[in-house]
Design a protein around this motif. Structure first.
Motif, short mmCIF file in Angstrom:
data_model
loop_
_atom_site.label_atom_id
_atom_site.label_comp_id
_atom_site.label_asym_id
_atom_site.label_seq_id
_atom_site.Cartn_x
_atom_site.Cartn_y
_atom_site.Cartn_z
N ALA A 60 6.69 1.07 -1.96
CA ALA A 60 6.02 1.37 -3.22
C ALA A 60 5.13 0.22 -3.68
O ALA A 60 4.00 0.45 -4.14
CB ALA A 60 7.05 1.69 -4.30
N GLU A 61 5.59 -1.00 -3.55
CA GLU A 61 4.79 -2.16 -3.99
C GLU A 61 3.50 -2.27 -3.17
O GLU A 61 2.43 -2.52 -3.73
CB GLU A 61 5.60 -3.45 -3.88
N ALA A 62 3.61 -2.10 -1.86
CA ALA A 62 2.42 -2.18 -1.00
C ALA A 62 1.44 -1.06 -1.34
O ALA A 62 0.23 -1.27 -1.37
CB ALA A 62 2.83 -2.11 0.47
N ALA A 63 1.98 0.12 -1.61
CA ALA A 63 1.12 1.27 -1.95
C ALA A 63 0.37 1.01 -3.26
O ALA A 63 -0.85 1.23 -3.34
CB ALA A 63 1.96 2.53 -2.07
N LEU A 64 1.07 0.52 -4.27
CA LEU A 64 0.44 0.26 -5.56
C LEU A 64 -0.57 -0.87 -5.46
O LEU A 64 -1.63 -0.83 -6.11
CB LEU A 64 1.49 -0.03 -6.62
N SER A 65 -0.29 -1.86 -4.65
CA SER A 65 -1.25 -2.94 -4.43
C SER A 65 -2.50 -2.40 -3.76
O SER A 65 -3.63 -2.73 -4.15
CB SER A 65 -0.60 -4.03 -3.57
N TRP A 66 -2.34 -1.55 -2.74
CA TRP A 66 -3.48 -0.97 -2.03
C TRP A 66 -4.33 -0.12 -2.98
O TRP A 66 -5.55 -0.22 -2.97
CB TRP A 66 -2.98 -0.12 -0.84
N ILE A 67 -3.69 0.67 -3.80
CA ILE A 67 -4.40 1.56 -4.73
C ILE A 67 -5.27 0.76 -5.71
O ILE A 67 -6.32 1.23 -6.12
CB ILE A 67 -3.39 2.47 -5.47
N GLN A 68 -4.84 -0.45 -6.04
CA GLN A 68 -5.55 -1.24 -7.03
C GLN A 68 -6.45 -2.33 -6.43
O GLN A 68 -7.02 -3.12 -7.17
CB GLN A 68 -4.54 -1.87 -7.99
#
Length: 151
Positions: free
Chosen positions: A106-114
Motif C-alpha cells: 500500500a505504501e509503495a502504491a500511494l507513493s507511486w500515485i503521488q
C-alpha cells in the motif's frame, strides 16, 4: 456469470478503501453490484474513509476527483454524494486498489500515485484521475508495470 478472482479482490479493496460495509451499508463484490450504490449516491463518510486510508489531503482528493472542495464539504454536511461524485470516488478507489495489487504494498502504491511519472508525461497519476481518459492511462501504465514494461 464468471468472475475472476482479481475482479472480486479489486472490488473488495475498493469497499475497504471507502469505509467498508459499515459506511457503504453494502458489500459489492463485483462491478455490477456497485451500480445501485452509485445511482443512489455513496455516503459522504466514504470521503473521510478514503482520506484516512490513503493519507491524501482533502484538497488533493477534491482536485483528483474534479469536485470543488467546497462541494465536498457541503456533501459531508448533507450526508450523500451525487451519483456522478460517487462514480468519481469509486474510480479513485479502484485505481488505488489496482496500484496496491501491482506494487503488492500500500505504501509503495500511494507513493507511486503521488509521484511524477515519465510514462504519463511527467505528471502524477493522481493528477490524471479527474478524467476517464486520464484514469485509463494510469491503469494502462499499471498494466505495463505489472508485465515488466516500465516505459
Amino acid at each position: 456469470m464468471l468472475t475472476s478472482s482479481r475482479t472480486v479482490t479489486a472490488s473488495m479493496a475498493a469497499v475497504r478503501l471507502l469505509g467498508g460495509e459499515a459506511v457503504l451499508h453494502a458489500m459489492p463484490r463485483v462491478p455490477m453490484e456497485w451500480i445501485p450504490l452509485l445511482r443512489q449516491g455513496l455516503p459522504s463518510a466514504s470521503i473521510d474513509a478514503a482520506i484516512r486510508l490513503t493519507r491524501i489531503t482533502q484538497t488533493d482528493l477534491a482536485r483528483a476527483l474534479n469536485i470543488p472542495e467546497r462541494t465536498l464539504v457541503r456533501r459531508k454536511r448533507e450526508g450523500t454524494l451525487s451519483p456522478e461524485e460517487s462514480a468519481k470516488l469509486v474510480r479513485f478507489a479502484r485505481i488505488v486498489e489496482r496500484a496496491e495489487m501491482v506494487f503488492e504494498d500500500a505504501e509503495a502504491a500511494l507513493s507511486w500515485i503521488q509521484s511524477p511519472n515519465a510514462s504519463l508525461g511527467g505528471v502524477t497519476p493522481l493528477s490524471l484521475l479527474d478524467t476517464e481518459i486520464g484514469a485509463d492511462s494510469v491503469l494502462d501504465t499499471l498494466g505495463r508495470i505489472e508485465h515488466g514494461v516500465f516505459a
